[in-house]
Every structure is written in structure tokens, then in C-alpha cells.
Design a protein around this motif. Sequence first.
Motif, PDB file in Angstrom:
ATOM      1  N   THR A  52       0.823  -1.209   0.000  1.00  0.00           N
ATOM      2  CA  THR A  52       0.000   0.000   0.000  1.00  0.00           C
ATOM      3  C   THR A  52       0.856   1.258   0.000  1.00  0.00           C
ATOM      4  O   THR A  52       0.586   2.216  -0.731  1.00  0.00           O
ATOM      5  N   ALA A  53       1.919   1.252   0.828  1.00  0.00           N
ATOM      6  CA  ALA A  53       2.813   2.405   0.880  1.00  0.00           C
ATOM      7  C   ALA A  53       3.495   2.629  -0.464  1.00  0.00           C
ATOM      8  O   ALA A  53       3.567   3.758  -0.968  1.00  0.00           O
ATOM      9  N   SER A  54       3.999   1.562  -1.050  1.00  0.00           N
ATOM     10  CA  SER A  54       4.716   1.659  -2.323  1.00  0.00           C
ATOM     11  C   SER A  54       3.811   2.186  -3.437  1.00  0.00           C
ATOM     12  O   SER A  54       4.159   3.131  -4.145  1.00  0.00           O
ATOM     13  N   VAL A  95      12.087   3.739  -1.870  1.00  0.00           N
ATOM     14  CA  VAL A  95      12.721   4.126  -0.609  1.00  0.00           C
ATOM     15  C   VAL A  95      11.717   4.183   0.529  1.00  0.00           C
ATOM     16  O   VAL A  95      11.929   3.619   1.608  1.00  0.00           O
ATOM     17  N   SER A  96      10.591   4.869   0.302  1.00  0.00           N
ATOM     18  CA  SER A  96       9.600   5.002   1.366  1.00  0.00           C
ATOM     19  C   SER A  96       8.996   3.656   1.730  1.00  0.00           C
ATOM     20  O   SER A  96       8.862   3.312   2.919  1.00  0.00           O
ATOM     21  N   ALA A  97       8.653   2.874   0.730  1.00  0.00           N
ATOM     22  CA  ALA A  97       8.065   1.563   1.005  1.00  0.00           C
ATOM     23  C   ALA A  97       9.092   0.601   1.570  1.00  0.00           C
ATOM     24  O   ALA A  97       8.755  -0.271   2.380  1.00  0.00           O
ATOM     25  N   GLY A  98      10.358   0.751   1.149  1.00  0.00           N
ATOM     26  CA  GLY A  98      11.410  -0.123   1.669  1.00  0.00           C
ATOM     27  C   GLY A  98      11.575   0.034   3.166  1.00  0.00           C
ATOM     28  O   GLY A  98      11.762  -0.948   3.892  1.00  0.00           O
ATOM     29  N   ILE A  99      11.517   1.269   3.644  1.00  0.00           N
ATOM     30  CA  ILE A  99      11.620   1.518   5.075  1.00  0.00           C
ATOM     31  C   ILE A  99      10.429   0.914   5.813  1.00  0.00           C
ATOM     32  O   ILE A  99      10.579   0.231   6.833  1.00  0.00           O
TER      33      ILE A  99
END
Length: 327
Positions: free
Chosen positions: A154-156, A191-195
Motif C-alpha cells: 500500500t505504501a509503495s 525508498v519510502s516503502a522499503g523503510i
Amino acid sequence: MASSVSGPISLPDSRYDLSTYWGRVKHCADISDPSTLLTNSASLEKSKELISQYKNGQIKQMTPELWNAKKILDSTVHPDTGETVLLPFRMSSCVLSNLVVTGGMLTPGLGTFGTLFWQIANQSLNVAINISNANKSHPLSTSQLIQNYTIAVTASCGVALGLNSIVPRLKNISASSKLILGRLVPFAAVVSAGIVNVFAMRSEEIKKGISVFDENGDEVGTSKTAAIYAVGETAASRVINATPIMVIPPLLLVKLQQSVLKGKGLGIQTLANLGLITVTSFAVLPFALAIFPQYQGISVNRLEASLTGKKDKNGKEIDTVYFNRGI
């Protein structure tokens, strides 16, 4: 890893000095070497036998054959469980496994469906790698895995679709700047979803703590503080690893499309894109992995009070403990 083989004699951590960044780079180049993917079950068992002989005193010195056996185990076997990591999710397969999804995400002109498909594919691969290489002190249940995977996806997808809709509407910037920003949307999403992915998939470690060990490899206890270090550094390493791979190739491709690739067919441009991603990935992976040591020592004074004052099997008070960060 070779540390999973039992024996009273400690095995050298590496043929390189892991207290230095350059030493860790060379060590990480070893464990991420794609040639170890060709290891068969017979070679793996032979490597385990050689390491066992050393750790039980039957072999007195490290030899080139022993170092190679250690390299095979370090790149193939999980350090906590001693089980063979599934081939596509080993760090030695990282570049090859990510090549397809990275190429997909960085393909120019993806529509909504293409963006969603490749972001889901990328997060699915990340989840599999996280599960396969994480510290195994507290494995997640199936329901937790599904929940955390959903959060990461969802974030990704949210970031990617959101930025794709915002960039074209930006005012007061040139068309070329919009083009570059559009090509960097996958980087922001990854990057955001990876975190989020790392913290979600390893949330149980933060809640319950991870195992910490003395210099002899004996478990001292569990620590939530060590878990925060382990998970936080792993999340940071994901960003460090993704940055050159998701930034350098798309920017170079823009330049090439304006020069030598101008007017070329989609097939040639796709091959050029994959080539840029492959070269960059192989070049930067050891440097990214080496930022944080996988096995780290930390003073017990920086951890929970319950870990202070403990003694090892020789009666020596433990002032430093060690933990596996995971990858």
C-alpha cells in the motif's frame, strides 16, 4: 553462514578486516558473488564438513580451501538457523533477482496498471528477501506476514501513484525538470516503502527483542534496544542500496535518449536501460552492504539493565555483546 556450524573453536569472521569499511566491502563482495549460486548440495556439504573439522580442531589453520568453504556457507546458509536460503533470495542473487523488477519499475511511460504491477512485484520480492535473511529470534506468523506485506504494498503503490499524478501538474518548472522528476518517482516509492517494509516485516523483533551473544557465541539474553539498532540499520541500508540503482540509471537514460539513443526502437532502449541497471547494481551492492557490519558488538551499558553483570562460561564479566543485524 559458516557460524551456524557447531564446534568449540571460533572461526575467523573474515579473511578481511571487518573493523574497516574497505574490509567489509571486500567481504560483502564475497558473500554477494553470483558464482556461489552454482554451489550444489555436494559442495555445500563438503564446505560444512571442512568448517566443522576446523571448529573441532582437526584442521589447525585457515587455508584457501577453507576460506572458499566459508565463502560458500556465508553466501548460502542462514546464520541463525543453519538452513540453506532459497536461491532467489540469497544476497548473492540480489542483483539478478532485482534486475527484472527494477527494469520494470524504471521503464519510461508506465501507466497506472504498469506502475501498480511493478511496485507490487518489487515489494513481494523485498518481503521474500527480508523473511529469508532476517534475524530469526522471533519469526512472524502467517497473519502477521500478510498484514505487513499489505502495508508495504500500500505504501509503495500509494507513493508511486500519488507522485505520478502530482509531477505533471507542477508549475514554474521546465519540461526537462518534469521529465527527470517523473523518472525519479520509482526511487521515492521504493525508498519510502522499503523503510516501511523492513520495520513491518521485523516488528516482532522490536517488540520482543533479539538474541545477543557473548564473544564465545553463547546467548546472553534478548534486547529490544539491539533490535532497534538492527532493524534501523537494515532500513537505512535499503535506502543506501536503492539510491544509486534507482537514481543513476534513469538519469543516464534520459541523457542517452537525448543523444545516442534518440530515435532508436523500444527494444534497444530497454536493453540499454537493463544494462545500466545491471552495471550499477553489481558496482554498488558491496559498498551498500558494507555500510553497517552484519555482526556487531555493543556495550551492555547501552542495553537493558538486565544484561549487565552477567558472566560468560569462563567466569569473566561480559561487557560487550554481539547480535546479527540481518540483511
